[in-house]
Design an enzyme around this catalytic site. Structure first.
Site, PDB file in Angstrom:
ATOM      1  N   TYR A  62       0.704  -1.192  -0.016  1.00 29.80           N
ATOM      2  CA  TYR A  62      -0.085  -0.107   0.084  1.00 29.80           C
ATOM      3  C   TYR A  62       0.848   1.386  -0.015  1.00 29.80           C
ATOM      4  O   TYR A  62       1.696   1.522   0.712  1.00 29.80           O
ATOM      5  CB  TYR A  62      -0.894  -0.060   1.363  1.00 29.80           C
ATOM      6  CG  TYR A  62      -2.400  -0.125   0.861  1.00 29.80           C
ATOM      7  CD1 TYR A  62      -2.938   1.114   0.127  1.00 29.80           C
ATOM      8  CD2 TYR A  62      -3.182  -0.867   1.411  1.00 29.80           C
ATOM      9  CE1 TYR A  62      -4.230   0.962  -0.222  1.00 29.80           C
ATOM     10  CE2 TYR A  62      -4.487  -1.112   0.835  1.00 29.80           C
ATOM     11  CZ  TYR A  62      -4.963  -0.028   0.082  1.00 29.80           C
ATOM     12  OH  TYR A  62      -6.288   0.084  -0.556  1.00 29.80           O
ATOM     13  N   GLU A  64      -0.611   4.756  -0.667  1.00 31.26           N
ATOM     14  CA  GLU A  64      -1.222   5.952  -1.171  1.00 31.26           C
ATOM     15  C   GLU A  64      -0.317   7.070  -0.824  1.00 31.26           C
ATOM     16  O   GLU A  64       0.377   7.163   0.154  1.00 31.26           O
ATOM     17  CB  GLU A  64      -2.517   6.031  -0.155  1.00 31.26           C
ATOM     18  CG  GLU A  64      -3.430   5.020  -0.600  1.00 31.26           C
ATOM     19  CD  GLU A  64      -4.732   5.034   0.531  1.00 31.26           C
ATOM     20  OE1 GLU A  64      -4.412   5.954   1.441  1.00 31.26           O
ATOM     21  OE2 GLU A  64      -5.775   4.304   0.140  1.00 31.26           O
ATOM     22  N   ASP A 209      -5.362  13.108 -25.713  1.00 32.60           N
ATOM     23  CA  ASP A 209      -5.417  11.758 -25.095  1.00 32.60           C
ATOM     24  C   ASP A 209      -4.890  11.074 -26.058  1.00 32.60           C
ATOM     25  O   ASP A 209      -5.421  10.615 -27.260  1.00 32.60           O
ATOM     26  CB  ASP A 209      -6.884  11.378 -24.789  1.00 32.60           C
ATOM     27  CG  ASP A 209      -6.879   9.831 -24.392  1.00 32.60           C
ATOM     28  OD1 ASP A 209      -5.920   9.169 -24.412  1.00 32.60           O
ATOM     29  OD2 ASP A 209      -8.075   9.415 -24.138  1.00 32.60           O
ATOM     30  N   THR A 235      -2.904   5.511 -22.251  1.00 35.12           N
ATOM     31  CA  THR A 235      -2.843   4.322 -21.605  1.00 35.12           C
ATOM     32  C   THR A 235      -1.481   3.866 -22.006  1.00 35.12           C
ATOM     33  O   THR A 235      -0.933   4.344 -22.775  1.00 35.12           O
ATOM     34  CB  THR A 235      -3.718   3.281 -22.377  1.00 35.12           C
ATOM     35  OG1 THR A 235      -3.515   3.577 -23.822  1.00 35.12           O
ATOM     36  CG2 THR A 235      -5.155   3.575 -22.244  1.00 35.12           C
ATOM     37  N   LYS A 238      -1.056   0.272 -24.985  1.00 36.04           N
ATOM     38  CA  LYS A 238      -1.394  -0.057 -26.480  1.00 36.04           C
ATOM     39  C   LYS A 238      -0.230   0.063 -27.415  1.00 36.04           C
ATOM     40  O   LYS A 238       0.742  -0.661 -27.138  1.00 36.04           O
ATOM     41  CB  LYS A 238      -2.484   1.046 -26.871  1.00 36.04           C
ATOM     42  CG  LYS A 238      -3.967   0.658 -26.294  1.00 36.04           C
ATOM     43  CD  LYS A 238      -4.924   2.072 -26.297  1.00 36.04           C
ATOM     44  CE  LYS A 238      -6.133   1.593 -25.581  1.00 36.04           C
ATOM     45  NZ  LYS A 238      -7.095   2.559 -25.632  1.00 36.04           N
ATOM     46  N   ARG A 244      -1.267  -2.987 -18.504  1.00 33.88           N
ATOM     47  CA  ARG A 244      -2.383  -2.122 -18.596  1.00 33.88           C
ATOM     48  C   ARG A 244      -2.235  -0.959 -17.529  1.00 33.88           C
ATOM     49  O   ARG A 244      -1.878  -1.218 -16.401  1.00 33.88           O
ATOM     50  CB  ARG A 244      -3.589  -3.022 -18.189  1.00 33.88           C
ATOM     51  CG  ARG A 244      -3.791  -4.273 -18.959  1.00 33.88           C
ATOM     52  CD  ARG A 244      -5.182  -4.671 -18.815  1.00 33.88           C
ATOM     53  NE  ARG A 244      -6.184  -3.898 -19.418  1.00 33.88           N
ATOM     54  CZ  ARG A 244      -5.844  -4.226 -20.822  1.00 33.88           C
ATOM     55  NH1 ARG A 244      -5.390  -4.736 -21.343  1.00 33.88           N
ATOM     56  NH2 ARG A 244      -6.650  -3.220 -21.612  1.00 33.88           N
TER      57      ARG A 244
HETATM   58  C1  LIG Z   1      -8.276   2.984 -24.852  1.00 31.11           C
HETATM   59  C2  LIG Z   1      -8.384   4.238 -24.738  1.00 31.11           C
HETATM   60  C3  LIG Z   1      -8.839   4.994 -23.574  1.00 31.11           C
HETATM   61  C4  LIG Z   1      -9.077   4.332 -22.229  1.00 31.11           C
HETATM   62  O1  LIG Z   1      -8.383   3.140 -21.823  1.00 31.11           O
HETATM   63  P1  LIG Z   1      -8.716   1.877 -20.680  1.00 31.11           P
HETATM   64  O2  LIG Z   1      -7.436   1.689 -20.337  1.00 31.11           O
HETATM   65  O3  LIG Z   1      -9.406   0.938 -21.569  1.00 31.11           O
HETATM   66  O4  LIG Z   1      -9.630   2.736 -19.602  1.00 31.11           O
HETATM   67  C5  LIG Z   1      -9.051   6.171 -23.068  1.00 31.11           C
HETATM   68  N1  LIG Z   1      -8.828   7.091 -24.383  1.00 31.11           N
HETATM   69  C6  LIG Z   1      -8.573   6.410 -25.685  1.00 31.11           C
HETATM   70  C7  LIG Z   1      -8.430   7.544 -26.938  1.00 31.11           C
HETATM   71  C8  LIG Z   1      -8.403   5.331 -25.828  1.00 31.11           C
HETATM   72  O5  LIG Z   1      -8.063   4.583 -27.019  1.00 31.11           O
END
Ligand SMILES: *Cc1c(COP(=O)(O)O)cnc(C)c1O
Length: 414
Positions: A62, A64, A209, A235, A238, A244
């Protein structure tokens, strides 16, 4: 003594020994991943080193709070690994923005940003989900759409690309608190400079994003949002090829609000094992091989698009600049049918709406095909020529030697 030995036993027995059911499921998923063509654009395959970090004892801790200012004792190693992840994140993206590596996912990263800079009822302007946007940018099914007031821009009907003049027109009308640049199913380059100019004009904050394209950005294979956006989220799992999770970067002015919107605003204890995995992935992303990998990801996507065009499909926007291709199935079948037909041959894609899709999202007129995962397995342009022909053959109902051809592509990649 008996208690002690039981305890030690619990700590050291293997998964297969303790829980054969879960062990079997993990093994079958491993096999499913190896034997098939993983072409889901948002997925990738992490290194054994990343998995080792994610499977480490850091899961027990933990921590935090922020590094050096925790609410629990014993955080010296949690501090070290989190500081390492932060330093590497800034280095990989060549930025002096502040960073927080704690978000559990991309969606929670975005939620924390909204919490940090908006009041409930404030306006968001983002890309329409049906045009390639993401549900965390104001979908009515997501907290972002329930707590805030979303408006959307799409793509131009002809070019199927973002029309920045149109974004500007909507922004002047809506006057959002936050303008979001980022997508989940957009095959073209996103130009952050015009987005920044629009945000400035209407006195909005710009959130970039870069979830889908973070790996390309890190490798210089896509223009960077840093220097343009006030806040950048991503994220890590990807194209960036980490475990993750999410990251938030911001200009200094937003540092305090962002940190406290993540913890305690939207999260409790950080997932230290995931943060360790992020640190490892970011180290990998700083290596020259990562640049070569991202170049290959793009080259493979271009070949995929070319061959599918040769085979009579229409590619949304006429091609791709990044790691994904959006295929218009031209009414030969629905996206849902194509997804199922391919899955039966161990080829994994997802059905996807195309811009101005006449079909509902349960059916879709297209599929989204991505190259990051199979490029991680070592596939090059020649292989992706075969992948595209395989897809076209299967969708045409010609299943000649398909199993052998899929097997060869997976085997070659070993
Ligand atoms: C995949 C994605 C997210 C969210 O990702 P998670 O980890 O699945 O919550 C947010 N914004 C964009 C543009 C994405 O492609």
């Amino acid at each position: 003594m008996i208690r002690l030995s039981l305890c030690a036993d619990r700590l050291t027995r293997s998964l297969a020994d303790v829980d054969p059911e879960v062990a079997r499921i993990v093994q079958e998923e491993d096999w499913r991943q190896r034997r098939g063509l993983q072409l889901i654009a948002s997925e990738n395959l992490v290194s054994a080193a990343v998995r080792e970090a994610v499977g480490s004892v850091l899961t027990d801790k933990y921590a935090e709070g922020r590094p050096g200012r925790r609410y629990y004792a014993g955080c010296e190693f949690a501090d070290q690994v989190e500081q390492l992840a932060e330093a590497r994140a800034r280095e990989v993206f060549d930025t002096d923005y502040q960073v927080n590596v704690q978000p559990h996912s991309g969606t929670s990263a975005n939620l924390s940003v909204f919490l940090a800079v908006m009041k409930p009822g404030d306006r968001i302007l983002s890309m329409d989900l049906a045009m390639g946007g993401h549900l965390s940018h104001g979908s009515p099914y997501n907290a972002s759409g329930k707590l805030y007031e979303p408006s959307f821009y799409g793509v131009d009907k002809e070019s199927e690309r973002i029309d920045y003049d149109e974004v500007a027109r909507i922004a002047r009308e809506v006057r959002p608190r936050i303008l979001v640049a980022g997508a989940s199913a957009y095959p073209r380059q996103i130009d952050f400079a015009p987005f920044a100019a629009i945000a400035k004009e209407v006195d909005a904050l710009l959130l970039a994003d870069m979830s889908h394209i973070a790996g390309l950005v890190a490798a210089g294979e896509h223009p960077s949002p840093f220097g343009h956006a006030d806040i950048v989220t991503t994220t890590t799992h990807k194209t960036l090829r980490g475990p993750r999770g999410g990251l938030v970067f911001c200009r200094d002015a937003w540092k305090k609000r962002i940190h406290s919107a993540i913890f305690p605003g939207t999260q409790g204890g950080p997932l230290m094992h995931q943060i360790a995995g992020k640190a490892v992935a970011l180290k990998e992303a700083a290596e020259p091989a990562f640049v070569a990998y991202q170049r290959q990801v793009r080259a493979n996507a271009r070949v995929l698009a070319e061959v599918l065009v040769e085979r009579g499909y229409r590619i949304v926007s006429g091609g791709t600049d990044n790691h994904l291709v959006l295929v218009d199935l031209c009414e030969r079948m629905t996206g849902a049918e194509a997804e199922t037909a391919l899955r039966e041959h161990h080829i994994y894609v997802n059905k996807n709406l195309i811009p101005f899709d006449p079909l509902p999202s349960s059916k879709c007129s297209g599929i989204r095909v991505g190259t990051p995962a199979m490029t991680s397995r070592g596939l090059d342009e020649n292989d992706f020529r075969s992948v595209a022909n395989l897809i076209a053959d299967i969708l045409a109902g010609e299943s000649v030697e398909v199993a052998e051809r899929v097997g060869a592509l997976c085997g070659e990649a070993e």
